[in-house]
Write a protein that holds these residues in place. Sequence first.
Motif, PDB file in Angstrom:
ATOM      1  N   LEU A   1       0.804  -1.219   0.000  1.00  0.00           N
ATOM      2  CA  LEU A   1       0.000   0.000   0.000  1.00  0.00           C
ATOM      3  C   LEU A   1       0.841   1.274   0.000  1.00  0.00           C
ATOM      4  O   LEU A   1       0.279   2.371   0.087  1.00  0.00           O
ATOM      5  N   CYS A   2       2.162   1.142  -0.087  1.00  0.00           N
ATOM      6  CA  CYS A   2       2.980   2.357  -0.061  1.00  0.00           C
ATOM      7  C   CYS A   2       4.222   2.191  -0.922  1.00  0.00           C
ATOM      8  O   CYS A   2       4.545   1.089  -1.372  1.00  0.00           O
ATOM      9  N   ARG A   3       4.912   3.280  -1.126  1.00  0.00           N
ATOM     10  CA  ARG A   3       6.139   3.267  -1.911  1.00  0.00           C
ATOM     11  C   ARG A   3       7.269   2.586  -1.138  1.00  0.00           C
ATOM     12  O   ARG A   3       7.307   2.599   0.087  1.00  0.00           O
ATOM     13  N   GLU A   4       8.218   2.062  -1.885  1.00  0.00           N
ATOM     14  CA  GLU A   4       9.369   1.382  -1.299  1.00  0.00           C
ATOM     15  C   GLU A   4      10.190   2.326  -0.425  1.00  0.00           C
ATOM     16  O   GLU A   4      10.741   1.927   0.602  1.00  0.00           O
ATOM     17  N   GLU A   5      10.241   3.588  -0.820  1.00  0.00           N
ATOM     18  CA  GLU A   5      11.089   4.550  -0.106  1.00  0.00           C
ATOM     19  C   GLU A   5      10.657   4.749   1.346  1.00  0.00           C
ATOM     20  O   GLU A   5      11.477   5.057   2.211  1.00  0.00           O
ATOM     21  N   LEU A   6       9.357   4.554   1.636  1.00  0.00           N
ATOM     22  CA  LEU A   6       8.886   4.744   3.009  1.00  0.00           C
ATOM     23  C   LEU A   6       9.413   3.671   3.946  1.00  0.00           C
ATOM     24  O   LEU A   6       9.587   3.905   5.143  1.00  0.00           O
ATOM     25  N   LEU A   7       9.665   2.483   3.397  1.00  0.00           N
ATOM     26  CA  LEU A   7      10.183   1.390   4.216  1.00  0.00           C
ATOM     27  C   LEU A   7      11.584   1.702   4.733  1.00  0.00           C
ATOM     28  O   LEU A   7      11.997   1.205   5.786  1.00  0.00           O
ATOM     29  N   GLU A   8      12.311   2.530   3.988  1.00  0.00           N
ATOM     30  CA  GLU A   8      13.686   2.851   4.356  1.00  0.00           C
ATOM     31  C   GLU A   8      13.773   4.012   5.347  1.00  0.00           C
ATOM     32  O   GLU A   8      14.850   4.298   5.875  1.00  0.00           O
ATOM     33  N   LEU A   9      12.640   4.674   5.593  1.00  0.00           N
ATOM     34  CA  LEU A   9      12.649   5.786   6.538  1.00  0.00           C
ATOM     35  C   LEU A   9      12.844   5.288   7.968  1.00  0.00           C
ATOM     36  O   LEU A   9      12.332   4.239   8.353  1.00  0.00           O
TER      37      LEU A   9
END
Length: 410
Positions: A198-206
């Motif tokens: 449900l979200c972009r990959e970049e948010l997982l790296e935050l």
Amino acid sequence: MLKHENLKLPDLVNTFMVYLEEIGYAKSTRKRLLAYYKVLIKYAKSNNIDYYSLDVGKTFLLTHHHHQWEETGKLTTSQNYLQRHIQILFEFQMYGEITTKKRLKRKYAVSYFEELIAQYLDYEIGRNLKKVTISGKRYCLYYFFEHIESLGIHSPHSITSKAVYSFLKAKTHFSVATKEYYQYILRDLFRYLHKENLCREELLELFSIISVHSKNSYPSYFSAEDISKVLQCIDTDYSIGKRDYLILLLASQLGLRVSDICSIKLDNIDFINHTLKFQQTKTGEFLALPLSDELLYALIDYLKNARPPCDSQVILIKSRAPIEPYNTTFYGMLQKYFALANIKISDNQKHGLHSFRSSLASGMLKNGTSMSVIANVLGHKYRETTRSYIKIDIPGLRKAALEVPYDFNR
């Protein structure tokens, strides 16, 4: 409870006064409310109104007090009292009882992400997180998504790292610790969203690494002398003093958390063996602690001479209506005694009731008590939590420090 929709306004007010007396409202409070409702009755009579309703109350506020009813937003103390008088009479009319006094909750402007928040919290509830943890997450998420929607973002797939950082940057009033808390909340959320695609990959790296401010600081504590001064300032000739003395002894001698102080019950006390046995509110772990003669006497003194009559098994009960267990931090009470004892609070020193818990750990460390014993007394589930208290035993750390060897061949 019996509803009172069919009572005319004067009869409704009279019945309400009887109810307030039954649940323990003071005579002075009932007298003040009755005087207010007499003005309301006079207003209704002049406008040929026989029966009360919330709309009648709101119109009365606007006409008589020039106050527009507010469902959201911050109210002044006087505005809150005015609305409270109107609200409780309506609650009694409709339900036969009233709710605990509290300010109206702020409503967040979240439309597009409300269902997502509910789904995520259901997932967290399934992980058996405590209610207080879920409540904290809910508050933070509504606050976060309100900001996200204000940016014109209406889908989780559209949330970018820039949008997330703009939220934290915009909250200039947040302390460092609060911002770190939000990072943990958001990191858990983004992991869930990523798992559900449900979200972009970049948010997982935050927030893969979060600098934990709280672990880099020293727990606040007070000396045994300071705590003794505070206890000596309490006038135990009065019921409030008996209550306060018991609370501060529970915090200083047993190191109880405020949540446990507010929830311990009569059947948690073993009067024969002088022991307190209970399940901790925060961790759910069982804990048994010995009661000193001083603490046991303070407990008995409060129960016999200060505790209001109440059916609840919880020991500490409010002395003012509604007569029920406490749900507070006792912060204001403690600050009063700090002032009376002339205890100086240094900059950045935490001085809530939890500081007495740290003070107990500090005293035990200085007396050479092992970390395992301290952990058992404080009811820590993880030993890592107890190790943070090593920081407050500076003299002990100095004694344990190894001397750096000097190389004489240099």
